[in-house]
Structures are given as C-alpha cells and as structure tokens.
Design a protein around this motif. Structure first.
Motif, PDB file in Angstrom:
ATOM      1  N   SER A 141       0.878  -1.180   0.000  1.00  0.00           N
ATOM      2  CA  SER A 141       0.000   0.000   0.000  1.00  0.00           C
ATOM      3  C   SER A 141       0.911   1.223   0.000  1.00  0.00           C
ATOM      4  CB  SER A 141      -0.934  -0.009   1.210  1.00  0.00           C
ATOM      5  OG  SER A 141      -0.199   0.140   2.407  1.00  0.00           O
ATOM      6  N   ASN A 146      -2.742   7.453   0.773  1.00  0.00           N
ATOM      7  CA  ASN A 146      -2.990   7.338   2.216  1.00  0.00           C
ATOM      8  C   ASN A 146      -3.125   5.878   2.665  1.00  0.00           C
ATOM      9  OD1 ASN A 146      -3.074   8.484   4.673  1.00  0.00           O
ATOM     10  ND2 ASN A 146      -5.042   9.525   4.420  1.00  0.00           N
ATOM     11  N   ALA A 148      -4.450   3.239   1.377  1.00  0.00           N
ATOM     12  CA  ALA A 148      -5.740   2.546   1.192  1.00  0.00           C
ATOM     13  C   ALA A 148      -5.486   1.084   0.825  1.00  0.00           C
ATOM     14  CB  ALA A 148      -6.528   3.231   0.090  1.00  0.00           C
ATOM     15  N   SER A 170      -6.761  -3.224  11.448  1.00  0.00           N
ATOM     16  CA  SER A 170      -7.662  -2.085  11.269  1.00  0.00           C
ATOM     17  C   SER A 170      -8.252  -1.674  12.611  1.00  0.00           C
ATOM     18  CB  SER A 170      -8.786  -2.475  10.302  1.00  0.00           C
ATOM     19  OG  SER A 170      -9.642  -1.389  10.068  1.00  0.00           O
ATOM     20  N   THR A 175      -0.047   2.574   9.580  1.00  0.00           N
ATOM     21  CA  THR A 175      -0.448   3.656   8.650  1.00  0.00           C
ATOM     22  C   THR A 175      -1.609   4.506   9.148  1.00  0.00           C
ATOM     23  OG1 THR A 175      -2.087   2.322   7.465  1.00  0.00           O
ATOM     24  CG2 THR A 175       0.211   2.160   6.711  1.00  0.00           C
ATOM     25  N   HIS A 177      -4.668   3.699   8.604  1.00  0.00           N
ATOM     26  CA  HIS A 177      -5.823   3.474   7.730  1.00  0.00           C
ATOM     27  C   HIS A 177      -6.884   2.641   8.456  1.00  0.00           C
ATOM     28  CE1 HIS A 177      -7.863   3.438   3.896  1.00  0.00           C
ATOM     29  NE2 HIS A 177      -8.109   2.155   4.062  1.00  0.00           N
ATOM     30  N   TYR A 179     -10.064   0.255   7.532  1.00  0.00           N
ATOM     31  CA  TYR A 179     -10.671  -0.418   6.377  1.00  0.00           C
ATOM     32  C   TYR A 179     -12.188  -0.327   6.448  1.00  0.00           C
ATOM     33  CZ  TYR A 179      -5.960  -2.040   5.667  1.00  0.00           C
ATOM     34  OH  TYR A 179      -4.608  -2.058   5.469  1.00  0.00           O
ATOM     35  N   PRO A 316      -4.053  10.458   9.193  1.00  0.00           N
ATOM     36  CA  PRO A 316      -4.529   9.082   9.369  1.00  0.00           C
ATOM     37  C   PRO A 316      -5.917   9.081   9.999  1.00  0.00           C
ATOM     38  CG  PRO A 316      -2.935   9.659  11.074  1.00  0.00           C
ATOM     39  CD  PRO A 316      -3.063  10.858  10.203  1.00  0.00           C
ATOM     40  N   LYS A 317      -6.695   8.055   9.696  1.00  0.00           N
ATOM     41  CA  LYS A 317      -8.085   8.012  10.164  1.00  0.00           C
ATOM     42  C   LYS A 317      -8.238   7.270  11.487  1.00  0.00           C
ATOM     43  CE  LYS A 317     -10.312  10.121   6.853  1.00  0.00           C
ATOM     44  NZ  LYS A 317     -10.290  11.539   7.163  1.00  0.00           N
TER      45      LYS A 317
END
Ligand SMILES: Cc1ncc(COP(=O)(O)O)c(C=O)c1O
Length: 402
Positions: A141, A146, A148, A170, A175, A177, A179, A316-317
């Motif tokens: 990735s 970002n 994904a 996740s 990272t 991220h 999912y 980052p989320k």
C-alpha cells in the motif's frame, strides 16, 4: 557460541532496536521523546488498578488455559455493546495480542504456508510468522493514496495452494488506515472463493477519528467460519504491561486447536485477568475520552509535521500512528543521528525507521513510523527537534545545502 540459524535470521524490532542509542543519549542528560513505541501516557482505568491493589488471594494460582470465564463473559458483553454477538466460548484469552497472533499462525499454518498481508504492516508480525515458519506475501500500500487497501485483484494474484489467509490490521498500525465495510466484504468474498481465512487485528478498534465508523470483521456473520479477530486490552485501556489479549472467532475448530498451544503455556497472567475484567467496567466515557485525546494529538502532530520542508504525511483516520516520508537518504541513519549526534534545548527524538515494516526489501527506507501517544507539548517539541535535526542532517551527513 553459535545461535540457531532460525533466530539469526529474525530481525530485531525496528521499534526497539535503537534503544541502546536512546539510553546513551539519556545517560548524557538528553531528554529523549519516544515517538517510536505505542506506549501511551494515558492513565489505566482506576477500576483495573484498584482490582490489582485489592487482589487478596493467598496463592496466585495457575488459571484456565483459555482464560477465566468471568473475563470471557465480560469481553462478550463488551462486544455486545458494539452490536456483535459473541459468546464466551468464541473467545480465548491470550498473553497479549502478541500471543494471539502467534497462536493464530501456529494453528492455521504448516511450515512454508503463506499469509498475504498489506505492507507496511505491524512489524512484529514478521517475527511471529518466522516462528511458525510462515511466509508473508506482501501487497504494497502506498503513501500516495494514504495507504488505502490495494485492489482485490492484487490480493488474488498472490493466492496459491500454500495460502492460508489474509491478515489485516484495522485501524492500522503503522499507517492509521481504517478499512471500510466494502473493503472487508470484498476481501471476505475473495477468502470464501479460495477457502482461506481473513484475520483482522482490531486492537485499535476504538481509535477512529473524524466521525469515521469502525467496522469489525466480527460483524460479517455470514462468513463467520473464516473470520478471526485479534484483540488486546493493551491500548484500549492503556494497560500494555498487563499482557492480556484475545483470539475471537466463531470457528470453534480454530479455538479447539489453538487450545493445545494455550495448554502448553498453561494460562494467561492471572492477576492481570482480574484487572482486565475490571477495566471492562470502566465508565463508557473512559475510552471515548482517550479517543478524543488521541484525535487532538493527531491533529496537532500532523499539522506541525506537514509544515516541515520536504516532509510528507497525510491525516490518518485511526490508531495512533502514521508513516511519514522524510527528506533523507536513510531513515534509520537519520534516527541514529538524532539520538547520537543531535539535541535541541536538551531534547531529541526517537523514531521507528519504517523499513522493517515492509517485507519487500528497500521499501520504507526513507520513511519512519511516528506514534503520537504523548502529550501535545512533547509532540510539538519532538516535531521541532525533527525539523531542526533534518536541517543539520541534510547539511552535515548528506552534504545538501538547502
Ligand atoms: C497492531 C498490533 N497488534 C498487536 C499488538 C500487540 O499488543 P499486545 O500488547 O496486546 O501484545 C500491537 C502492539 O503494539 C499492535 O500494534
């Protein structure tokens, strides 16, 4: 004396292997700001600490190999709060999420079997895979989008007769991220098509930001035979040293087989199981307050890092890490330089070079993983050190005149 070829081939953890340099810096009186490790400064819930303080047994006995029923029941109630129907029999308590990952590989795979994993990935998975002699097949990735999930076709290309499963994390370490429902469903369909497992490490489940909703792999009950979740109390309740984690799956055959491993190591830590069960009784706003605190820290750190010339990182989320592209030749060399040769106002930083978070050789050489687990003041000081350190490093080590 000669050590085994097996262990000689293992990597030292990129999160911890620079510790001798940080110790030396600390011995010189330099304050080292640790961005390398996910050790939060958040207080453990009072309920957990009180449970340890009031532990009044005369003997700390061996417990049940799959974990005490009261803890598995408590965890099942916790999942229910998230709309997940899990019974205590679907849970095995482990010595941290780390042991859960190890048991999972040992249970699902024979030597030379394969697991597909998006890279960069949580680096310690490499050692657990090595112990089980499992080959990790990476799907790369990229920071360009970002981190994904790469296309399902990329995963499918890597499936062969030896593939036992796909492993995700996740919200993602390193990272950040998270999912989506659609991404997970896509992978589950692929797993069903090829009769393999989907393992998702959800130890950062609560830490999602910007209102992003977290989808647990356990919510896909129509695929339940091939779904395994790795869980842990370490980060959620800031009790990393307690070493309590879990394997959660509705596939009883998996847990029955893993029980042979669990029985051999006798039981998870007994006093800490009591503390973990108590942590589950912490008020609901404990975890929400921690989540909100990390979101603030993320905002502070990312916006400051993005102002450093040549540094690239995106928002980052989830989790409490991000991967940053640094304007250096080699992030490990830069990390060592920061510890050995640089300080600003009596401070320096320790970062985790990202190369060890990749399977593919050479990738991540100019990247580092940053953990934003410290308070805002420390984070801002760390970013200041990185900015100033980069200038000196580029001039004196790389010979670049900015
Ligand atoms: C993604 C991920 N999984 C598992 C673990 C291991 O956690 P534990 O402390 O429960 O062994 C960590 C620890 O940092 C992690 O980041």
């Amino acid at each position: 004396m000669q050590m085994s070829n097996r262990v000689s081939g293992f990597q030292c953890s990129p999160i911890r292997r620079l510790v001798p340099f940080s110790r030396d810096a600390e011995e010189k009186g330099i304050h080292v700001i640790h961005l390398n490790i996910g050790q939060p400064d958040i207080k453990t819930p009072k309920e957990a600490l009180d449970a340890i303080r009031s532990y009044d047994k005369d003997i700390i006995e061996y417990g049940i190999s799959e974990g005490e029923l009261f803890l598995r029941q408590g965890l099942a109630r916790y999942y229910e709060k998230y709309g997940l129907k899990i019974s205590p029999e679907d849970i095995m308590i482990t010595t941290g999420g780390s042991e859960a990952i190890q048991f999972m590989f040992m249970t699902l795979c024979d030597p030379y079997d394969e697991f597909i994993i998006p890279e960069p990935y949580y680096t310690n998975v490499a050692t657990f895979a090595n112990i089980a002699m499992v080959t990790l097949r990476p799907v790369t990735s990229s920071s360009d989008d970002n981190f994904a999930l790469p296309s399902i076709a990329e995963f499918e290309k890597r499936i062969n007769k030896k593939t036992m499963g796909i492993m995700l994390c996740s919200p993602n370490n390193p990272t950040g991220h998270v999912y989506s429902h659609e991404e997970l469903r896509g992978l589950l369909e692929l797993c069903r098509k090829h009769d393999i497992f989907l393992v998702v490490d959800e130890v950062y489940r609560e830490f999602c930001y910007d209102g992003k909703r977290f989808t647990s792999v356990l919510s896909f009950t129509d695929y339940q035979d091939r779904v395994i979740c790795i869980d842990s109390f370490s980060k959620r309740f800031s009790m990393c040293g307690a070493r309590i984690g879990a394997i959660v799956t509705r596939n009883r055959e998996v847990l029955e087989s893993a029980l042979k491993l669990a029985q051999a190591r006798l039981c998870p830590p007994a006093v800490e199981e009591v503390a973990a069960a108590a942590a589950l009784n912490a008020p609901d706003d404990y975890v929400e307050a921690v989540r909100a605190e990390y979101e603030r820290r993320r905002n502070v750190m990312i916006s400051r890092m993005q102002r450093i010339p040549g540094v690239r990182c995106s928002l980052p989320k989830g989790s409490f890490y991000f991967v940053v592209d640094l304007p250096v030749d080699d992030a490990e060399r830069f990390a060592i330089f920061m510890l050995r040769d640089f300080s600003y106002n009596g401070c320096t930083t320790m970062i985790a070079p990202a190369e060890g978070f990749y399977v593919t050789p050479g990738l991540g050489r100019q990247q580092a993983r940053i953990a934003y687990v410290l308070n805002e003041e420390e984070l801002l000081m760390a970013a200041e050190c990185i900015e100033r350190g980069l200038k000196v490093y580029r001039r004196t080590v790389m010979g670049i005149k900015d």
